[in-house]
Write a protein that holds these residues in place. Structure first.
Motif, PDB file in Angstrom:
ATOM      1  N   ARG A  68      -7.899   5.171   8.071  1.00 18.06           N
ATOM      2  CA  ARG A  68      -6.463   5.377   8.312  1.00 18.06           C
ATOM      3  C   ARG A  68      -6.135   4.924   9.737  1.00 18.06           C
ATOM      4  NH1 ARG A  68      -4.720  11.282   6.433  1.00 18.06           N
ATOM      5  NH2 ARG A  68      -6.658  11.938   7.469  1.00 18.06           N
ATOM      6  N   HIS A  70      -3.322   2.832  12.282  1.00 19.27           N
ATOM      7  CA  HIS A  70      -1.988   2.299  12.561  1.00 19.27           C
ATOM      8  C   HIS A  70      -2.084   1.408  13.793  1.00 19.27           C
ATOM      9  CE1 HIS A  70       0.262   5.165   9.895  1.00 19.27           C
ATOM     10  NE2 HIS A  70      -0.835   5.889  10.102  1.00 19.27           N
ATOM     11  N   ARG A 107       6.239  12.317  13.689  1.00 15.64           N
ATOM     12  CA  ARG A 107       6.461  12.009  12.268  1.00 15.64           C
ATOM     13  C   ARG A 107       5.189  11.474  11.622  1.00 15.64           C
ATOM     14  NH1 ARG A 107       7.208   7.539   9.559  1.00 15.64           N
ATOM     15  NH2 ARG A 107       7.510   6.289  11.444  1.00 15.64           N
ATOM     16  N   VAL A 108       4.502  10.557  12.304  1.00 15.34           N
ATOM     17  CA  VAL A 108       3.281   9.982  11.730  1.00 15.34           C
ATOM     18  C   VAL A 108       2.201  11.044  11.582  1.00 15.34           C
ATOM     19  CG1 VAL A 108       1.430   8.304  12.131  1.00 15.34           C
ATOM     20  CG2 VAL A 108       3.808   7.670  12.579  1.00 15.34           C
ATOM     21  N   LYS A 110       2.703  14.267  11.082  1.00 15.88           N
ATOM     22  CA  LYS A 110       3.084  15.139   9.962  1.00 15.88           C
ATOM     23  C   LYS A 110       2.802  14.456   8.634  1.00 15.88           C
ATOM     24  CE  LYS A 110       6.637  17.948  12.240  1.00 15.88           C
ATOM     25  NZ  LYS A 110       8.085  18.255  12.315  1.00 15.88           N
ATOM     26  N   GLU A 111       3.132  13.179   8.536  1.00 19.74           N
ATOM     27  CA  GLU A 111       2.870  12.445   7.295  1.00 19.74           C
ATOM     28  C   GLU A 111       1.373  12.347   7.010  1.00 19.74           C
ATOM     29  OE1 GLU A 111       6.774   9.444   7.494  1.00 19.74           O
ATOM     30  OE2 GLU A 111       4.753   8.683   7.898  1.00 19.74           O
ATOM     31  N   SER A 112       0.584  12.277   8.071  1.00 23.13           N
ATOM     32  CA  SER A 112      -0.869  12.123   7.908  1.00 23.13           C
ATOM     33  C   SER A 112      -1.580  13.455   7.689  1.00 23.13           C
ATOM     34  CB  SER A 112      -1.461  11.451   9.152  1.00 23.13           C
ATOM     35  OG  SER A 112      -0.838  10.211   9.399  1.00 23.13           O
TER      36      SER A 112
END
Length: 284
Positions: A68, A70, A107-108, A110-112
């Motif tokens: 994972r 980014h 945000r990233v 929380k999404e992860s």
């Protein structure tokens, strides 16, 4: 170079040159890149964000370790190049074509479903604003390993009483831990910068030190005000802060055990936190 082009080869094939306005200095030594990635102590479960992958010298070492991943890249030409390299490798890393100062770390995370690990060779001109941004989003970040200008790295890790001690030194000491790892000479970059670089690691503990509920933004304003005129005494540099008259300010400083005749550079981070908490409670 692990399937990625060296800077010389990339610009020979694609034309152009490194963009000064973006602070582009490309690391050329794979062993140094390997050391930077190793310093992050990554696990397969980590969600990793690389800041400014550029031509992929760190990315090449991250890909086998990070399912994972980014990648945040502002330069559209380099973003195209990295995306093409990822397709050839069959890796699902996501490329974000955005200024890292606009990246939504919270945000990233929380999404992860977990806090992020950051890695990057930071453009010198964005290091300080990025550090302030990371402090604001610190609950979304586990730790980061960064290459920065050596002088800036010293400031981030500085102790009270030193000439390098300043706003970020105070805030990072209160909310994180900064460790200088190793220096990198200009000759390891293309084009070579005019100064040495320093690789640092910053950890943001999940359980922060007890600061008595002091507001981060209140504390930042206080520390900023104190260091804006660092050669002046606190009684002068903080004049008017929080709407206090000179006498009330002196009284507040004395109430928390701080001599108004001192300068900001000798106060400890906890001194600043104590003063901010006292002022916020309106006890002055």
């Amino acid at each position: 170079m692990n399937g990625f082009l060296s800077p010389h080869e990339y610009f020979r094939r694609h034309g152009g040159r490194p963009k000064k306005r973006l602070g582009q200095h490309f690391l050329t030594q794979p062993r140094t890149a390997e050391k930077i990635v190793a310093a992050a102590h990554l696990s397969p479960d980590d969600v990793v964000v690389e800041i400014g992958p550029g031509l992929g010298i760190l990315t090449a070492h991250l890909l086998p370790l990070c399912p994972r991943l980014h990648l945040v890249e502002l330069d559209t030409g380099l973003a195209d190049y990295v995306e093409e390299a990822l397709r050839h490798r069959g890796h699902g890393a996501r490329v974000h074509r955005i200024d890292v100062l606009r990246f939504d770390w919270t945000r990233v995370a929380k999404e992860s479903g977990r806090r992020l690990v950051l890695v990057g060779n930071l453009p010198y001109q964005i290091t300080s604003p990025l550090m302030f941004q990371l402090l604001e989003h610190r609950r979304a970040i586990h730790h980061g390993v960064f290459m920065v200008q050596k002088e800036v790295g010293r400031r981030l890790a500085a102790s009270p009483g030193s000439k390098d001690y300043g706003v970020l030194s105070v805030l990072l000491s209160l909310y994180g831990r900064v460790k200088a790892l190793f220096a990198v000479a200009p000759g390891q970059f293309y084009p070579p910068p005019k100064v040495d670089s320093l690789v640092i690691r910053i950890d943001f503990p999940e359980s922060e030190a007890d600061l008595g509920g002091v507001d981060f933004f209140m504390l930042r304003r206080l520390v900023n005000a104190a260091f804006q005129k660092r050669r002046k005494t606190l009684a002068n540099s903080l004049a008017g802060f929080h709407g206090l008259c000179a006498e009330s300010l002196r009284a507040a400083l004395r109430m928390v055990g701080i001599d108004p005749a001192l300068r900001a550079e000798v106060l400890t981070p906890k001194d600043f936190a104590h003063l901010a908490r006292f002022l916020a409670q309106g006890e002055a």
